[in-house]
Design an enzyme around this catalytic site. Structure first.
Site, mmCIF file in Angstrom:
data_model
loop_
_atom_site.group_PDB
_atom_site.id
_atom_site.type_symbol
_atom_site.label_atom_id
_atom_site.label_comp_id
_atom_site.label_asym_id
_atom_site.label_seq_id
_atom_site.Cartn_x
_atom_site.Cartn_y
_atom_site.Cartn_z
ATOM 1 C CB VAL A 1 -19.855 -19.572 -1.701
ATOM 2 C CG1 VAL A 1 -20.643 -18.695 -1.659
ATOM 3 C CG2 VAL A 1 -18.173 -18.403 -2.658
ATOM 4 C CE LYS B 1 -18.108 -15.203 -9.919
ATOM 5 N NZ LYS B 1 -17.210 -15.437 -8.625
ATOM 6 C CD GLU C 1 -24.799 -6.773 -2.751
ATOM 7 O OE1 GLU C 1 -25.722 -5.997 -3.067
ATOM 8 O OE2 GLU C 1 -24.003 -6.695 -3.335
ATOM 9 C CB VAL D 1 -20.419 -7.480 -8.323
ATOM 10 C CG1 VAL D 1 -19.483 -6.675 -8.755
ATOM 11 C CG2 VAL D 1 -21.551 -7.949 -9.597
ATOM 12 C CB ILE E 1 -18.127 -5.139 -1.282
ATOM 13 C CG1 ILE E 1 -16.890 -5.555 -1.128
ATOM 14 C CG2 ILE E 1 -18.185 -3.493 -0.791
ATOM 15 C CD1 ILE E 1 -15.793 -4.836 -2.407
ATOM 16 C CD GLU F 1 -15.056 -17.459 -9.470
ATOM 17 O OE1 GLU F 1 -15.424 -18.659 -10.142
ATOM 18 O OE2 GLU F 1 -14.590 -17.008 -8.679
ATOM 19 C CG ASP G 1 -14.368 -13.624 -11.622
ATOM 20 O OD1 ASP G 1 -15.742 -13.990 -11.168
ATOM 21 O OD2 ASP G 1 -13.718 -12.270 -10.713
ATOM 22 C CE LYS H 1 -16.255 -11.155 -9.231
ATOM 23 N NZ LYS H 1 -15.064 -11.231 -8.628
ATOM 24 N N GLY I 1 -14.099 -15.695 -0.430
ATOM 25 C CA GLY I 1 -13.502 -16.017 0.394
ATOM 26 C C GLY I 1 -15.300 -16.485 1.123
HETATM 27 N N1 HSE Z 1 -12.611 -15.863 -7.988
HETATM 28 C C1 HSE Z 1 -13.044 -14.737 -7.032
HETATM 29 C C2 HSE Z 1 -12.052 -14.117 -6.937
HETATM 30 C C3 HSE Z 1 -14.858 -14.796 -6.334
HETATM 31 O O1 HSE Z 1 -10.891 -13.907 -6.779
HETATM 32 O O2 HSE Z 1 -12.472 -12.741 -6.644
HETATM 33 C C4 HSE Z 1 -14.834 -14.452 -6.136
HETATM 34 O O3 HSE Z 1 -16.087 -13.470 -7.371
#
Ligand code: HSE
Length: 435
Positions: A14, A105, A129, A132, A136, A190, A201, A205, A302
């Site tokens: 990222v 998150k 932002e 989550v 988007i 992750e 995860d 979120k 991504g």
């Molecule tokens: N590992 C997370 C996913 C990355 O696959 O959505 C984005 O939060």
């Protein structure tokens, strides 16, 4: 002020996206903001690794203090992930008078209430932002675009890795392990994929989005969470025959003063719009009053989509700096003293339909024994098929009408103890509200 200085902590996937967006879109950012965002330092412990995006050597450092002590840096981006070190970076940044933007998150789900409080006390903003739904704008939509609404439901796909895996298991009939390998190679997962595949995860979120939607502190430990690692491809195929698609869904509903927050593999109608959300795409369906239904869809993971969200947050925070309005919008959308601890409904109180797969002996009277126990517990059968005819064991697949989860658990305990039942029954919840 012609420039706002930015420091980046964590030069991973990222982080590379953020650098790329700042480079590629410097002109539109400047046109929207009136000043430019200047990336002054990038800190990471590993500066040698080959990366898709280059940063001038003089920006690079292994020492976070080079960012925290730089008076020209007003916003610190935390992208190292994880809990302890990331929290220390954010706390130190705030204590050094710097605003923060994070995609973390997990940290916000655990310690967001505390960190938002700290930022507020210090007159600083935390942008999150990217935490989550990747690219988007879910937080912005809930917090600003839908600020006039009472939200009743958030319902969606919030993990790109899990959605990618289920898509590949459904469409290409890949095994779980092969689909996971592909998702990792594409950079969605992750560092520890357990967080993705066990639904954690997604729960992070959902806890963050629910707090904003329903005006409650973040309550991650109250999210009922189940993952997809135990999914047998057989159940994906059988459910398809009944017209259902398997998704890892995040569901939050406010009803009669109680809040339901759950993450689990869920069957939805193949006709529902979420059924066509494939690969690493995420989508969220929000129901609010007066707006009605809102759908948000886009890449949930991504380098570039998440980079987009981080840089958009930088612009928001920079505007607050320029206008001297830090914290203009409360972190969790409601004023901190108006957040309420809403009672969370336990999953045993949830009513929904179910998919069951029993493994049974193929002989007369088996179905009537099972249906008798279900009937005794107020569970009504909607459809049933027996898959094949063998001498030893056969799968018996059943769809129920809506039933109370606590009744279902009692019935399955009884059924699984029958000597005609040869393996623990597979249960998958169905969301009929998703039709
Ligand atoms: N590992 C997370 C996913 C990355 O696959 O959505 C984005 O939060």
């Amino acid at each position: 002020m012609r420039k706002i200085g930015v420091g980046l902590v964590g030069w991973g996937t990222v982080g590379c996206g953020v650098v790329q967006v700042l480079q590629d879109n410097a002109d539109v950012i400047e046109s929207r903001l009136g000043v430019s965002l200047e990336l002054r330092r990038v800190a990471d412990l590993d500066l040698e690794r080959e990366r898709p995006v280059k940063v001038p050597a003089e920006y690079l450092t292994r020492n976070v203090d080079d960012i925290l002590k730089d008076p020209e840096i007003q916003i610190v981006i935390e992208l190292i992930g994880g809990l302890k070190a990331a929290k220390a970076v954010i706390r130190s940044a705030i204590e050094s008078g710097k605003h923060v933007v994070t995609a973390n998150k997990a940290l916000l789900a655990h310690d967001g209430n505390e960190l938002f409080g700290l930022a507020l006390k210090n007159g600083l903003s935390i942008g999150f932002e990217a935490s989550v739904g990747g690219g988007i704008p879910i937080i912005k939509s809930l917090r600003e675009g839908l600020a006039s609404n009472r939200i009743s439901t958030i319902f969606g796909i919030l993990n790109g890795t899990a959605n990618y895996i289920l898509t590949r298991m459904t469409d290409a009939k890949l095994s779980f392990a092969d689909a996971l390998k592909e998702a990792q190679a594409l950079g969605y997962a992750e560092a520890d994929p357990t967080l993705d595949i066990e639904g954690i995860d997604t729960a992070h979120k959902l806890a963050i989005a629910s707090a904003i939607a329903f005006g409650t502190p973040i309550q991650f430990d109250r999210v009922h969470t189940e993952g997809i690692s135990g999914i047998d491809p057989l159940d994906i195929q059988y459910a398809e025959e009944f017209g259902y698609r398997l998704k890892l869904l995040a569901i939050a509903r406010s009803k009669n003063g109680r809040l339901e927050m759950r993450v689990h593999p869920t069957l939805i109608s193949q006709k529902h719009v979420l059924a066509s959300v494939k690969g690493a795409y995420n989508a969220v369906h929000i129901e609010g009053n007066p707006v009605g239904d809102v759908m948000l869809y886009g890449m949930g993971a991504g380098m570039m989509p998440t980079g987009s969200a981080v840089v958009s947050d930088l612009i928001d925070v920079a505007r607050d700096i320029l206008n001297k309005t830090p914290g203009r919008i409360p972190a969790l959308a409601f004023l901190p003293d108006r957040l309420q601890k809403i009672e969370i409904k336990p999953v045993s109180d949830v009513s929904t339909s179910y998919y069951f797969r029993f493994l049974v002996l193929d002989k007369p009277g088996v179905l009537s024994k099972i249906s008798g126990i279900l009937g005794k517990h107020q569970i009504s059968i909607a459809a049933v098929i027996q898959k094949g005819r063998h001498t030893n064991s056969v799968p018996l697949v059943m769809i129920t009408h809506e039933a109370l989860e606590s009744d279902v658990r009692k019935a399955l305990d009884e059924i699984d103890n029958l000597d005609i039942v040869l393996a623990p029954t597979v249960l998958i919840r169905i969301e009929n509200g998703a039709d």
